[in-house]
Scaffold this motif. Sequence first.
Motif, PDB file in Angstrom:
ATOM      1  N   PHE A   1       0.833  -1.207   0.000  1.00 11.39           N
ATOM      2  CA  PHE A   1       0.000   0.000   0.000  1.00 11.39           C
ATOM      3  C   PHE A   1       0.862   1.250   0.000  1.00 11.39           C
ATOM      4  O   PHE A   1       0.649   2.167  -0.791  1.00 11.39           O
TER       5      PHE A   1
ATOM      6  N   ARG B   1      -5.854   3.280  -7.238  1.00 12.44           N
ATOM      7  CA  ARG B   1      -6.313   2.495  -8.382  1.00 12.44           C
ATOM      8  C   ARG B   1      -5.309   2.588  -9.515  1.00 12.44           C
ATOM      9  O   ARG B   1      -4.597   3.585  -9.644  1.00 12.44           O
TER      10      ARG B   1
ATOM     11  N   SER C   1      -7.966  -7.084 -13.225  1.00 14.41           N
ATOM     12  CA  SER C   1      -7.225  -7.266 -11.974  1.00 14.41           C
ATOM     13  C   SER C   1      -7.180  -8.747 -11.598  1.00 14.41           C
ATOM     14  O   SER C   1      -6.187  -9.243 -11.088  1.00 14.41           O
TER      15      SER C   1
ATOM     16  N   PHE D   1      -6.220   1.416  -1.207  1.00 19.93           N
ATOM     17  CA  PHE D   1      -5.205   1.250  -2.241  1.00 19.93           C
ATOM     18  C   PHE D   1      -5.463   2.195  -3.404  1.00 19.93           C
ATOM     19  O   PHE D   1      -6.610   2.387  -3.790  1.00 19.93           O
TER      20      PHE D   1
ATOM     21  N   GLU E   1     -17.277  -0.326  -4.492  1.00 19.88           N
ATOM     22  CA  GLU E   1     -16.182  -0.560  -5.437  1.00 19.88           C
ATOM     23  C   GLU E   1     -16.524  -1.686  -6.413  1.00 19.88           C
ATOM     24  O   GLU E   1     -16.389  -1.575  -7.619  1.00 19.88           O
TER      25      GLU E   1
ATOM     26  N   PRO F   1      -9.145  -3.406  -2.634  1.00 12.59           N
ATOM     27  CA  PRO F   1      -8.239  -2.287  -2.385  1.00 12.59           C
ATOM     28  C   PRO F   1      -8.495  -1.543  -1.078  1.00 12.59           C
ATOM     29  O   PRO F   1      -8.641  -0.336  -1.072  1.00 12.59           O
ATOM     30  N   SER F   2      -8.603  -2.229   0.046  1.00  9.52           N
ATOM     31  CA  SER F   2      -8.559  -1.493   1.307  1.00  9.52           C
ATOM     32  C   SER F   2      -8.118  -2.442   2.399  1.00  9.52           C
ATOM     33  O   SER F   2      -8.472  -3.623   2.395  1.00  9.52           O
TER      34      SER F   2
ATOM     35  N   GLY G   1      -4.176  -6.446  -2.441  1.00 10.57           N
ATOM     36  CA  GLY G   1      -4.429  -5.019  -2.600  1.00 10.57           C
ATOM     37  C   GLY G   1      -5.047  -4.688  -3.950  1.00 10.57           C
ATOM     38  O   GLY G   1      -5.810  -3.732  -4.074  1.00 10.57           O
ATOM     39  N   LEU G   2      -4.719  -5.488  -4.967  1.00  9.08           N
ATOM     40  CA  LEU G   2      -5.287  -5.226  -6.294  1.00  9.08           C
ATOM     41  C   LEU G   2      -6.773  -5.596  -6.349  1.00  9.08           C
ATOM     42  O   LEU G   2      -7.569  -4.897  -6.965  1.00  9.08           O
TER      43      LEU G   2
END
Lengths: 362, 449
Positions: free
Chosen positions: A101, A183, A201, A181, B291, A273-274, A269-270
Amino acid sequence: MTEAATVDARPVRRAARITPVSIFLWALRIAALAIILYGSYLSISSGRLSAAQWRDLFVFGISTGSVYALIALGYTMVYGVLRFINFAHGEVFMVGAMMAFYVANALATTTLWTSSPVVSLLIVLVAAMATSTSVAVIVERIAYRPLRGAPRLIPLITSIGASFTIQYLVRGLVGPSTKAFPRMEQLRGTTEILGVVILKSQVVVIVAALVMMAGLYLFVERTRTGKSMRAVSEDPETAALMGIDVDRTIVKVFAIGGAMAGVAGALWGLVFPSLNFFSGFLPGIKAFTSAVLGGIGNIVGAMLGGVSLGIFESVGPSLVLAGYEIPAFSQLKDVVAYAALVLVLIFRPTGILGERLAQERT
Amino acid sequence: MKMKRGLKLLALVGVLSLIIAACGGGEGGDTTTTAGGDEETTTSAAAEETTTSAAEGTTVPAGELGTVEVAAGEPIKIASAQTISGDTASLGTDQVRAIEIAIADKGEILGHPIELAFNEDEGCASEGGQTAATRITADPQVIAVIGTSCSGAGVPASNVITSAGRVLISGSNTSPVLTSDLAGNEGPEHHEGYFRTAHNDAIQGAAAATFVFEELGLTQVATINDGDPYTQGLTSAFEGAFTDLGGTIALSTAVTPDQTDMRPVLTEVAAAGAELIFFPIFQPAGDFVAEQALEVAGLEEVVLMGADGLLSDTYVVLPQTENMYFSGPQTPTGDAYDEFVAKYEAEYGEAPIQSFHAHAYDATNMVFTAIEEAATDDGSGNLSIDMQALRDSLHGMTYEGLTGSLSCDEFGDCAAPNIDILQNTAETADIAAVRGNILATYSAEQLGF
C-alpha cells in the motif's frame, strides 16, 4: 440399508472392520452429498443465475482462492519442516500488503504509475516480498529458533503471541484506520480470454499466483536447496547427519513462505483495495483452512486447497444454500467454507492430497 | 503412533483457530476478555452500592431505583460510550467532541462541576457495548451515559445500564428494536431508562423508500444489511415502506461486516434485476460494495444508496462513492447551531465530521436539565439525585435543542426528525459539501408518523 448392502459386497476382511462409527460416517457422507446435490439441483433448475453468472462466480472464487493458496504455502511448508502451525503467517501477509500500500501510494503520485504499470507493479511486488520475507525470517529467529526441540505446542502458542505482536506493532506504526489502495487505470474494466470476460485485476492475480506457484514447485523439486528442504521435512536428524545445515534450511523455508505471503499481500491489494492492521487475520485463517483442506505439509495440496476453498466460498452459497431458499445466504459464505472443510475431511481425513505425506511419514 | 499424535495436534490447532476466530471479531477483541468475568460482579456491586446509598439518603424519600449522593464540591459524573477507534471512529469521535462542548458550555450544575468520568470505546459492536457499559456501571457515582454510537452496541449497553438504574441516552442509535416501531409496538430490546435524540429508523427507512419510489422512479430494489441491529432495522423499515408504496424488493440479502469479496452477492443482486442497491452498512464493507458493484456484469447502471452510517468524512471521499445517494438526519440550522459549529471548529480544528454531533449535544444537555430537576440540595451543597425522578424528568421534558423540539415518548424516542436525502457528486469534495447537497427532506408527519 443400502450402505449395508454395498458394504456386504466387499471382501470379508474389510467387512470385519465395520463398526458403528464407520456406518455413521458413511451415512453422514451420503446425507451430506444428498443435501449438496439436491440443493444444487434446486438452485440450478430455478434458472435464477445465467450460465455467464455461474462462470463469473467461479472466476471470482479462483482469484480469491489463488491468494489463499499463496498464503497457504507458507503454512504448509513450515508445517512440513517443523510440524507446527505458524499462526503469525497471516500477519506476515498483512505486513506485505501494508508495504505494498505505501509503495503503491507513493508511486501513484508519479508518472511511472500511469506510463508503465508493469514496472510499478513489479516494484510493489518486490517491496511487499522483501518486507514479508524479512518479517518471516525475523519472527523465526526471535520466536521459533530458541524453541527448537521444545514440545510442538510451545511454538504453536508462541506463534499466536507473535501474531498479536505484529498486529499491534503495525497498528502502532500506521494507526488503526483503513487504507485505500490507489487504483491503476490499466487494471480497471474487463478483458476477454478464450471468449470469457474477466476483470483485468483478476487476470493479473491468477497469472501471478500461477507463476509463483509453478516457480516454487520447480524450486522445491529441482534445486539443491529444495532437495535439502525436502530432506529436512522427511527427517531432520538424518538430514543433519548427511551434512545439511538444518537451521539454515528452516530459515530458507520461512523466507520462501514469507515471500509468497508478500506476493499474496500485494495481489490482495489489487482485488480488495482497502486494508487495515487486522486484515491479515481472516485471510490467514482461510489460508490455514486451505492448507488443511489440501493436505497439510503438501505444497501442491496447499495450492489446490486454496483454489477449492475460494470456489466453495464464492459458488457455495449461491449453489447450495440458495436452492433451499435460505434468506440472506451470502452472509453464510464462511459457514459454507468451513462446512466444506469438514466435508472434505470426512471423505478424506488427510485432505485432498494428504495421502502422499502420510505414506512418506510412516 | 506418530501420525496419531499429528492428527491430535491438528485437531487442537483447529479448535484453537476457531477460538481465535471467535475472539477476534473486531478491534474490540482485545478489550472483550475483561468483560466476561467482571460483568456479573460489577453490575451486582453497582446495584448494591445503589441500594446502600438509597438507604443512607435520609432527607429525601428514595425511589426504587435509588439515589446518587454528590457531596459538596464533588463533581457530577457522567460517562460517554461511543465508537472512537477503527473504521467507525468518526461517528463516535464527532459525538464525544459534542459532549465535551456541552460540558464546557454548561460549566456546572447546581454548584457542582461536571466530570466526564468515562470515555469508553464501544467499537461499534455488541461486545464493545457490553464491556463499556459494564466498566461504567462499576462506578455508582455515574448518573447518566451518553451513548452508544451504534445500535449494535446499544442493545447490551441499554440492558446493563438501565438494569443498574442509570439512564442511557444516545445521539445516534437509530434501530427500532431499541425503542419501538413508532406504531405502538415495543421493540424487543427496549428497556425503561433508555432514551435517544436520534431519529428512529422507521422514519429514515420510509424517507429513503419514498425518495427512491417517487423521486427516482425506481421499482426494483435490492437491500443489503450486515446483521447488525441498525442495518437490519433500517433495511426492514425500508422494505416495508417500499412495498407499501407499490415497489418490489428484488432481493433482501446480507453480508458480514468483515467480508471483503462482495462480488458473489452482487452477482445475486444482478440476477435479481435490481435497479438500486440500498446498503445502510458501515465501512469497510461499504467500501467494497460500492467498489465491486462497478465490476459485476449487469450492474453497470445500478444506483447505489447508503444511509447515515456511511455518511462520514472517510467514505464520501472514495472515488467509487461518486453519485451515490444517502439518507441521513437533517443538518440543523439556526444561530445556535452555527455557534456550536464555530466552537467545534475552534476547539478541534475541523468542521463536524459526521451527522450526529448536534444530537449528542442535545442529549447531554437534556441529561443536565433532568439532573437539575431531579436533584435536591440539603442546604449545604450536598446533592441527592433520585434516579427514578431523573427518568420521569426526561419523559416529561420538552427540550428545545439544536435538532429541534425534543419530547420523549413512552419508549424513549425523543426526536421529531426530518430526514434529508443527499447525493455525493463530483463537486462535493467533503462531508460538509455532501450534507449541503440536499435533494429532498421528509418530516415525520409527511411520512405518516
